[in-house]
Design a protein around this motif. Structure first.
Motif, PDB file in Angstrom:
ATOM      1  N   UNK B   2       0.851  -1.194   0.000  1.00 48.26           N
ATOM      2  CA  UNK B   2       0.000   0.000   0.000  1.00 48.26           C
ATOM      3  C   UNK B   2       0.890   1.248   0.000  1.00 48.26           C
ATOM      4  N   UNK B   3       0.511   2.245  -0.748  1.00 43.33           N
ATOM      5  CA  UNK B   3       1.352   3.448  -0.791  1.00 43.33           C
ATOM      6  C   UNK B   3       0.515   4.709  -0.668  1.00 43.33           C
ATOM      7  N   UNK B   5      -0.644   6.632   1.597  1.00 41.67           N
ATOM      8  CA  UNK B   5      -1.690   6.879   2.575  1.00 41.67           C
ATOM      9  C   UNK B   5      -1.033   6.978   3.940  1.00 41.67           C
ATOM     10  N   UNK B   6      -1.774   7.527   4.873  1.00 39.13           N
ATOM     11  CA  UNK B   6      -1.273   7.556   6.236  1.00 39.13           C
ATOM     12  C   UNK B   6      -1.728   6.310   6.989  1.00 39.13           C
ATOM     13  N   UNK B   7      -0.874   5.886   7.912  1.00 39.03           N
ATOM     14  CA  UNK B   7      -1.189   4.740   8.760  1.00 39.03           C
ATOM     15  C   UNK B   7      -2.446   5.033   9.570  1.00 39.03           C
ATOM     16  N   UNK B 130      -7.174   2.015   6.816  1.00 36.85           N
ATOM     17  CA  UNK B 130      -6.607   1.318   5.667  1.00 36.85           C
ATOM     18  C   UNK B 130      -5.865   0.047   6.023  1.00 36.85           C
TER      19      UNK B 130
END
Lengths: 87, 131
Positions: B2-3, B5-7, B130
């Motif tokens: 996954x790229x 995005x914020x945790x 996510x």
């Protein structure tokens, strides 16, 4: 968190190439999610995790997540260091 | 993988979230929002461990390191952010055997403070997930 203490799932935020996961977290948890914003570091993690130094490693026990942590904001902000004086 | 995005972990996912040398790169409000998202991702009795440079003696509120664009906050400052995040300190320990020229490094174990969970200022709330 001594030997024998077993967790189910752990997140390693700012995992880098996985040093903390490999030596501290994975021996104590069934699964570790490595969260790292740098693709360069994260891409190096699988090789580091599998490198041989006597530690057992099951590739299915980790997940690599290339996610931001809202890091970098300070790096792009001008701060007058004089405000860091105690107030 | 996954790229971009914020945790933002799903609810009740983790027993432990280890956060080492991360929050020194976050502005206060980002730090609080990050810790709140982490807290939402903890299982009941789950724990977050912050491991970071912490000021304890210096007469400074924080120290900005231009070489790696990070800040080391004073322990009192850091605990204020922890409190604002709806979390409470349950244990803290200083890293031993580090070179004396380095800043003090602390491991701070924190958990959800029940009394603060129900009263979340909307400014700190987050929505997406996510993981």
């Amino acid at each position: 968190m001594g030997p024998g203490f077993q967790l189910d799932r752990v997140a390693d935020c700012g995992a880098g190439i996985g040093r903390v996961t490999r030596h501290l977290l994975l021996p104590r948890s069934a699964h570790v999610d490595l969260v790292e914003q740098s693709p360069r570091l994260l891409n190096a993690a699988p090789q580091y995790m599998a490198s041989g130094d006597g530690l057992e490693f099951n590739p299915d026990s980790v997940t690599y997540l290339n996610l931001g942590l809202q890091v970098c904001t300070i790096a792009t902000t001008e701060i007058d260091t004089s405000v860091s004086k105690s107030y | 993988m996954i790229t971009e995005q914020d945790f933002s972990p799903s609810a009740a996912t983790y027993d432990l979230i280890w956060v080492q040398w991360v929050i020194g790169h976050l502005h206060d409000i980002d730090c609080v929002q990050f810790l709140r998202r982490c807290a939402a991702g903890l299982k009941p009795c789950g724990v977050i461990v912050l491991k970071d440079n912490v000021l304890i003696d210096e007469d400074l509120t924080f120290l900005w390191d231009r070489t790696d664009s990070s800040v080391a906050r004073h322990m009192r400052y850091l605990k204020l952010l922890i409190s604002l995040s709806g979390l409470q300190v349950i244990m803290e320990a200083r890293q031993q055997d580090f070179p004396s020229e380095l800043l003090p490094v602390f491991m701070i174990a924190i958990s959800v403070a029940p009394s603060l969970l129900t009263d979340t200022p909307s400014i700190f709330s987050s929505t997406s997930s996510n993981v």
